[in-house]
Motif scaffolding. Structure first.
Motif, PDB file in Angstrom:
ATOM      1  N   TRP A 291      21.886 -18.111  27.811  1.00  0.00           N
ATOM      2  CA  TRP A 291      22.090 -16.629  27.750  1.00  0.00           C
ATOM      3  C   TRP A 291      20.722 -16.461  28.933  1.00  0.00           C
ATOM      4  N   ASN A 292      19.457 -17.102  28.465  1.00  0.00           N
ATOM      5  CA  ASN A 292      18.149 -16.642  28.363  1.00  0.00           C
ATOM      6  C   ASN A 292      17.981 -16.978  30.163  1.00  0.00           C
ATOM      7  N   LYS A 293      18.854 -18.543  30.607  1.00  0.00           N
ATOM      8  CA  LYS A 293      18.853 -19.522  31.712  1.00  0.00           C
ATOM      9  C   LYS A 293      19.695 -18.552  32.712  1.00  0.00           C
ATOM     10  N   ILE A 294      20.560 -17.889  32.104  1.00  0.00           N
ATOM     11  CA  ILE A 294      21.716 -17.631  33.144  1.00  0.00           C
ATOM     12  C   ILE A 294      20.474 -16.148  34.052  1.00  0.00           C
ATOM     13  N   THR A 335      31.588 -17.591  29.681  1.00  0.00           N
ATOM     14  CA  THR A 335      30.032 -18.538  29.601  1.00  0.00           C
ATOM     15  C   THR A 335      30.506 -17.786  27.691  1.00  0.00           C
ATOM     16  N   ILE A 336      31.564 -17.264  27.205  1.00  0.00           N
ATOM     17  CA  ILE A 336      31.816 -17.054  26.098  1.00  0.00           C
ATOM     18  C   ILE A 336      32.148 -18.153  25.444  1.00  0.00           C
ATOM     19  N   TRP A 337      32.978 -18.278  26.432  1.00  0.00           N
ATOM     20  CA  TRP A 337      34.275 -19.672  25.915  1.00  0.00           C
ATOM     21  C   TRP A 337      33.735 -20.750  25.988  1.00  0.00           C
ATOM     22  N   GLU A 338      32.728 -21.655  27.344  1.00  0.00           N
ATOM     23  CA  GLU A 338      32.250 -22.469  27.350  1.00  0.00           C
ATOM     24  C   GLU A 338      31.069 -22.296  25.777  1.00  0.00           C
ATOM     25  N   ILE A 339      30.469 -21.651  25.584  1.00  0.00           N
ATOM     26  CA  ILE A 339      29.729 -21.487  24.226  1.00  0.00           C
ATOM     27  C   ILE A 339      29.889 -21.632  22.968  1.00  0.00           C
ATOM     28  N   TRP A 340      31.071 -20.928  23.310  1.00  0.00           N
ATOM     29  CA  TRP A 340      32.408 -21.642  21.750  1.00  0.00           C
ATOM     30  C   TRP A 340      32.802 -23.043  21.586  1.00  0.00           C
ATOM     31  N   LYS A 341      33.431 -23.571  23.156  1.00  0.00           N
ATOM     32  CA  LYS A 341      34.125 -24.999  23.129  1.00  0.00           C
ATOM     33  C   LYS A 341      32.847 -25.954  22.573  1.00  0.00           C
ATOM     34  N   PHE A 342      31.795 -25.941  22.940  1.00  0.00           N
ATOM     35  CA  PHE A 342      30.938 -26.922  23.044  1.00  0.00           C
ATOM     36  C   PHE A 342      30.327 -26.421  21.090  1.00  0.00           C
ATOM     37  N   LYS A 351      29.638 -34.190  19.656  1.00  0.00           N
ATOM     38  CA  LYS A 351      29.136 -34.696  20.665  1.00  0.00           C
ATOM     39  C   LYS A 351      28.140 -33.565  21.449  1.00  0.00           C
ATOM     40  N   CYS A 352      27.611 -33.428  22.498  1.00  0.00           N
ATOM     41  CA  CYS A 352      26.650 -32.608  22.524  1.00  0.00           C
ATOM     42  C   CYS A 352      26.398 -32.362  24.824  1.00  0.00           C
ATOM     43  N   SER A 353      26.144 -30.943  25.022  1.00  0.00           N
ATOM     44  CA  SER A 353      25.926 -30.854  26.399  1.00  0.00           C
ATOM     45  C   SER A 353      24.175 -30.041  26.205  1.00  0.00           C
ATOM     46  N   GLU A 354      24.193 -30.369  27.598  1.00  0.00           N
ATOM     47  CA  GLU A 354      22.586 -29.702  27.391  1.00  0.00           C
ATOM     48  C   GLU A 354      23.286 -28.239  28.410  1.00  0.00           C
ATOM     49  N   VAL A 355      22.341 -27.479  28.312  1.00  0.00           N
ATOM     50  CA  VAL A 355      22.397 -26.322  29.009  1.00  0.00           C
ATOM     51  C   VAL A 355      22.533 -25.603  30.330  1.00  0.00           C
ATOM     52  N   ASP A 356      22.126 -26.781  30.923  1.00  0.00           N
ATOM     53  CA  ASP A 356      22.545 -26.593  32.549  1.00  0.00           C
ATOM     54  C   ASP A 356      24.330 -27.103  32.784  1.00  0.00           C
ATOM     55  N   ASP A 357      24.532 -27.773  32.065  1.00  0.00           N
ATOM     56  CA  ASP A 357      25.921 -28.113  32.346  1.00  0.00           C
ATOM     57  C   ASP A 357      26.759 -26.478  31.600  1.00  0.00           C
ATOM     58  N   ILE A 358      26.218 -25.915  30.676  1.00  0.00           N
ATOM     59  CA  ILE A 358      27.516 -24.496  30.137  1.00  0.00           C
ATOM     60  C   ILE A 358      26.997 -24.150  31.841  1.00  0.00           C
ATOM     61  N   VAL A 359      25.675 -23.755  31.853  1.00  0.00           N
ATOM     62  CA  VAL A 359      25.080 -22.827  32.465  1.00  0.00           C
ATOM     63  C   VAL A 359      26.270 -23.152  34.028  1.00  0.00           C
ATOM     64  N   PHE A 360      26.350 -24.319  34.390  1.00  0.00           N
ATOM     65  CA  PHE A 360      26.779 -24.572  35.976  1.00  0.00           C
ATOM     66  C   PHE A 360      28.452 -24.188  35.821  1.00  0.00           C
ATOM     67  N   HIS A 361      28.721 -25.158  33.962  1.00  0.00           N
ATOM     68  CA  HIS A 361      30.552 -25.270  34.437  1.00  0.00           C
ATOM     69  C   HIS A 361      31.037 -23.484  33.966  1.00  0.00           C
ATOM     70  N   SER A 362      29.909 -23.087  33.893  1.00  0.00           N
ATOM     71  CA  SER A 362      30.607 -21.615  33.494  1.00  0.00           C
ATOM     72  C   SER A 362      30.860 -20.494  35.178  1.00  0.00           C
ATOM     73  N   PHE A 363      29.740 -20.987  35.820  1.00  0.00           N
ATOM     74  CA  PHE A 363      29.895 -20.602  36.841  1.00  0.00           C
ATOM     75  C   PHE A 363      31.552 -20.998  38.101  1.00  0.00           C
ATOM     76  N   LEU A 364      31.420 -21.989  37.866  1.00  0.00           N
ATOM     77  CA  LEU A 364      32.552 -23.188  38.401  1.00  0.00           C
ATOM     78  C   LEU A 364      33.534 -22.826  38.135  1.00  0.00           C
TER      79      LEU A 364
END
Length: 408
Positions: A291-294, A335-342, A351-364
């Motif tokens: 959320w801070n990055k967004i 974004t809520i959905w992506e955080i929940w999936k992570f 499995k782990c993901s990077e913050v940038d990946d979650i943000v990018f996928h949310s925009f996409l």
């Protein structure tokens, strides 16, 4: 309808709702009372079978009260039962009613003696009308005790809803232009239950009285559920948000509260504090970083609220300045959905993901969903990620000093 049959049918409905299979039991994520609310209060618009049954039985009560004794319906009913008129149905000492009419009377013909039986038995004026209760003092066989005084206070509150009128006595349905319908009864019953009032919408008063239905609704709990109805996000994403508004996302604390996991298994693996719903989606170190990055990309300085609902309301207020509110809301839901999936991939798949990946996928994904619902939208999710054009929001926050404590 017998209570056992109602419970059995509603049990089948619950299993089908949560599992899609009525033959096996399922974990109910949200209570049945909440499910039976209307959409704006977080429900699915389902009516309880007891309410449906009662609404249909009320048609029989109305016919007994309003139909002519010479009508065919009245002749058939009066001949096949001990019911002769309205008074025989509602009298204090009813005749030997049939099984059906006993059920109708117990469900649909509530009176003062049914609502307040203890103080009714102590009254010396059991045959008094409503106007007598309001204008004359009460006369008791003995002094009221403490618990009986509580019932008496409830009775006075009930009588305050009665408005005396100069109109002739009669029975009236104060909804749908005076015409009774099963649907209007169900909606009215739901409003009354939400306002925590015991209320009989169909009232037969004596001595020129009229019950004001609009005065008993109370204030129904306000919630942001109604905005989900017009959202452009897919149903699976809206389902997670809907559960979040009910505070029923399957966090470790929730699973522990229903005895699925032990108390020593409720700690978040990242923060080592008890994992609640708001912790997963807002306050976990990973979720906070997302959320801070967004917000930094959007030029917004912000302190994370305490609850998901508060955050959603604040987020939608940002969307008034520059962005389409539906697109802005869709991005938050994705974004809520992506955080929940992570979180689920981290726990169940390791499995782990990077913050940038979650943000990018949310925009996409937001760009993809917007284009599916709004073909005229000419930008892709990649364009949104490169340039989230919310300069109006940034200027608003530069010129405004927001007191977060007041907002929360």
């Amino acid at each position: 309808m017998p209570v056992a049959i109602q419970n059995n049918l509603e049990s089948i409905m619950k299993r089908f709702l949560w599992k899609g299979d009525a033959s096996n039991r399922a974990f109910c994520k949200v209570s049945w009372n909440s499910i039976c609310n209307d959409y704006k209060n977080g429900g699915l618009g389902i009516f309880k079978l007891r309410t449906r049954n009662q609404s249909l039985l009320f048609k029989w009560v109305l016919k007994v009260r309003l139909n002519s004794p010479d009508s065919l319906w009245s002749s058939v009913v009066f001949t096949s039962s001990q019911i002769k008129d309205w008074n025989s149905l509602t009298s204090l000492s009813p005749p030997n009613h049939s099984f059906i009419w006993k059920g109708i009377r117990s469900i649909c013909c509530l009176d003062i003696q049914d609502l307040f039986p203890r103080i009714f038995n102590l009254s010396r004026r059991k045959d008094a009308c409503f106007s007598d209760f309001i204008r004359l003092p009460f006369i008791w066989r003995r002094r009221l005790r403490l618990n009986e005084k509580d019932d008496f206070d409830s009775l006075l509150s009930y009588l305050n809803m009665v408005v005396l009128s100069s109109l002739p006595d009669g029975i009236r349905w104060l909804k749908e232009n005076g015409v009774f319908s099963a649907a209007s009864y169900c909606h009215l019953s739901r409003k009354v239950l939400n306002s925590d009032h015991r209320f009989q919408p169909l009232e037969t008063a004596s001595n020129n009285t009229l019950l004001d239905v609009s005065s008993v609704y109370g204030n129904v709990r306000s919630a942001p559920f109604s905005v989900l109805l017009t959202s452009i996000s897919p149903p699976r994403i809206l389902f997670i948000v809907w559960l979040g508004f009910h505070d029923r996302v399957s966090s470790l604390l929730l699973l522990n509260s229903i005895n699925i996991i032990a108390a020593n298994q409720v700690l978040c693996s990242l923060s080592l504090i008890p994992e609640s719903q708001d912790h997963i989606l807002l306050h976990c170190s990973f979720a906070t970083s997302v959320w801070n990055k967004i917000l930094r990309m959007l030029g917004i300085s912000f302190v994370m609220p305490k609850s998901l609902v508060c955050f959603f309301n604040l987020w939608r207020s940002f969307g008034k300045f520059g962005y389409s509110k539906k697109r802005w809301q869709c991005f938050w839901e994705v974004t809520i959905w992506e955080i929940w999936k992570f979180r689920n991939r981290r726990i169940y798949e390791n499995k782990c993901s990077e913050v940038d990946d979650i943000v990018f996928h949310s925009f996409l994904l937001t760009g993809f969903y917007i284009k599916c619902k709004m073909p005229g939208f000419s930008y892709s999710g990649l364009d949104l990620c490169r340039n989230p054009d919310l300069r109006a929001v940034s200027r608003f926050f530069q010129l405004s000093c927001i007191n977060y404590a007041e907002l929360v």
